[in-house]
Design an enzyme around this catalytic site. Sequence first.
Site, short mmCIF file in Angstrom:
data_model
loop_
_atom_site.label_atom_id
_atom_site.label_comp_id
_atom_site.label_asym_id
_atom_site.label_seq_id
_atom_site.Cartn_x
_atom_site.Cartn_y
_atom_site.Cartn_z
N TRP A 187 2.91 -3.73 -3.06
CA TRP A 187 3.07 -2.64 -2.17
C TRP A 187 4.38 -2.10 -2.87
O TRP A 187 5.29 -2.41 -3.48
CB TRP A 187 3.81 -3.31 -0.79
N GLY B 4 7.27 2.58 6.42
CA GLY B 4 7.58 1.03 6.11
C GLY B 4 8.11 0.22 7.32
O GLY B 4 7.93 -0.99 7.39
N GLN C 19 5.34 5.47 0.57
CA GLN C 19 6.24 4.53 1.28
C GLN C 19 7.53 5.18 0.77
O GLN C 19 7.83 5.89 0.29
CB GLN C 19 5.67 3.23 0.90
N ASP D 158 8.31 -2.57 -1.52
CA ASP D 158 8.60 -4.23 -1.65
C ASP D 158 8.77 -4.43 -3.13
O ASP D 158 9.92 -5.06 -3.50
CB ASP D 158 7.23 -4.83 -1.39
N TYR E 87 -0.24 -10.19 2.79
CA TYR E 87 -0.02 -9.04 1.97
C TYR E 87 -0.40 -9.33 0.57
O TYR E 87 0.56 -9.62 -0.52
CB TYR E 87 1.25 -8.55 1.81
N ASP F 262 6.63 0.02 10.24
CA ASP F 262 5.18 0.12 10.71
C ASP F 262 5.22 0.57 12.01
O ASP F 262 4.54 1.54 12.55
CB ASP F 262 4.38 -0.98 10.43
N GLU G 160 9.77 -13.15 6.61
CA GLU G 160 9.53 -11.47 6.12
C GLU G 160 10.85 -11.11 7.36
O GLU G 160 11.38 -9.87 6.90
CB GLU G 160 8.23 -11.14 6.86
N TYR H 168 -7.68 -9.06 3.26
CA TYR H 168 -6.69 -7.97 4.10
C TYR H 168 -7.41 -6.74 4.48
O TYR H 168 -8.43 -6.46 3.70
CB TYR H 168 -5.83 -7.32 2.65
#
Length: 423
Positions: A32, A159, A100, A35, A28, A161, A391, A80
Site C-alpha cells: 500500500w 486512507g 493515496q 503505508d 492487507y 477509508d 492497526e 483480499y
Amino acid sequence: MTGLTDQAIAILRRNDRGGYTVPTHGLYPYQWNWDSAFVALGFAEFDRDRAWAEIETLVSAQWSDGMIPHIIFHQEDPGYFPGPSVWATGKTPATSGITQPPVLASVVRTLWEAEGADPGCSRMRALYSACVRSHRWFHEFRDPKDNGLVMVTHNWETGRDNSSEWDDALSRVDTTGVGTYQRRDTGHVDAAMRPTQQEYDRYVAILQFGRNTGWNHREIADKGPFRVVDVGMSMELLRANRDLLVMARALSDTDVVTELEQRITLSEAGMDWLWNEDVGAYCSRDATTGESSSLVTNASFLAFYAGVGSKTQQARLLNALERITTTAHYLLPSLEAGSRDYDHKRYWRGPIWLVVSYMVAQGLAEAGHLEWAERIRTDSSKLIEKSGFYESFSPETGDGSGGPDFSWTAAMWLAWCGKGGQL
Ligand code: DGY
C-alpha cells in the site's frame, strides 16, 4: 522499551516480502502506498538501505501519467478483495486505479536528511523526480477549482477509508449495478471494526465507474460518482510541496522551485475554503454540493503540519483539541466523540491511527505547541505499551482494533513515539 523496539523490528522483518512490506499479514497482503512511506521511516532507524528500497519499489509502479497507485499487487493473494482482476488497470505490475495520501516527498526528505542531505544523493534524486511527477498529477487531475486543494474520487484514496466525512457523498452513489462479490476483510478481523456491507457496495460501485472509463482520470475527475475535497490530503500535499521545495532548492532545479512556490501560495490561500467558522476547524467539503462535513477529525489538526491558519484559526483548533481531551482518554481520535456515527471501535469513526497522530504532533511541535505534541506522543506510546502494535486503538479504552502486528504502527514506534521526546 528495548523489548518493544525488538518487537517492532521483528514485525517489519516479518512483514517484509522482499523490497516491500505488507501492512499486516492476512488483511492487507500487498503493498500500500502511504503505508510504505511510513514504513520506510521505521526501517530507516535500523536499515537505511531497506528504507530506500521500500519507496523505490513503490515508485517502480508509478503510472506514465504520474499517478502513484494506492495498491501494488506484486503477487496474487486470494485473501483480499478487490484484487487485481477487479481493478483491471492492465498495468505491470498490477495496481489499483486510484492513489493515496501524498506523503512520499516528506518521507524522502527525511531519509535524505538522515543521510546527510547531500544534493548528489542519487537515490534522493530519482525519488524526487517521481514525487514531482506525482504532485503534477494531483494538480492536473485533482484540483478542479484550481485552489491548490485535493479532490478525491474514491474514499479509499484518503486512507481514512470510512470516516463519517464521506457519508453524505457516498449516500448518493448508485449501487444497483454492483452485483455479487465476496468480501475478504471480515474474514480477517471482527466485522464490528470494519465498514458495513452497504458502505462496501458503494466503494465497489465507485471502483466499477473508474474501471468502466478504462481508468481515464480526466473523466473520473469530471464525472465520477464520488468527488470530495479531503482536508487530510490537501494538508498533506501542501506539506509535501514544502518538503519537495527544500530538495528542489538543494538541486538548484529552478523551474521546479518556481512551480512549487506558486503551488504553495495557491494552497495556502485555498485552504480557507475548507475552514468551517461554525465548527472552528478545517473540514472536508463536497466538491459537487459545496457542503462542509462540519466534522472535526484527526485530519483537521494537520493544519499545523501544513503550516496554515491564522492565529485565531490555530487558537480555535487548539480549543477543539482541549475539548477532545474531555471525552478521549487517549489522543488523537479519528473522529470527535459525539459526532454523527462516532464509534470508538469502527474504522476511522473514532479509533486512533498513529500515522496521523505522528504528522499532527510533528506540526504542533514545529508551531511551538510542544506540550500538545508531547501529549500525543506519550499517549501513542502508552497505546502500544498497553495493547501491542495494532492497526488502530480505541481512544476510550486503549484496546487495539483492526489488524494486529501492523507495519506502520511498528514503524511509528521506531521513528517516533518509542524514541523519547524527539521528532
Ligand atoms: C481496504 O481494503 O480496506 C483498504 O483500506 C483499501 O485501501
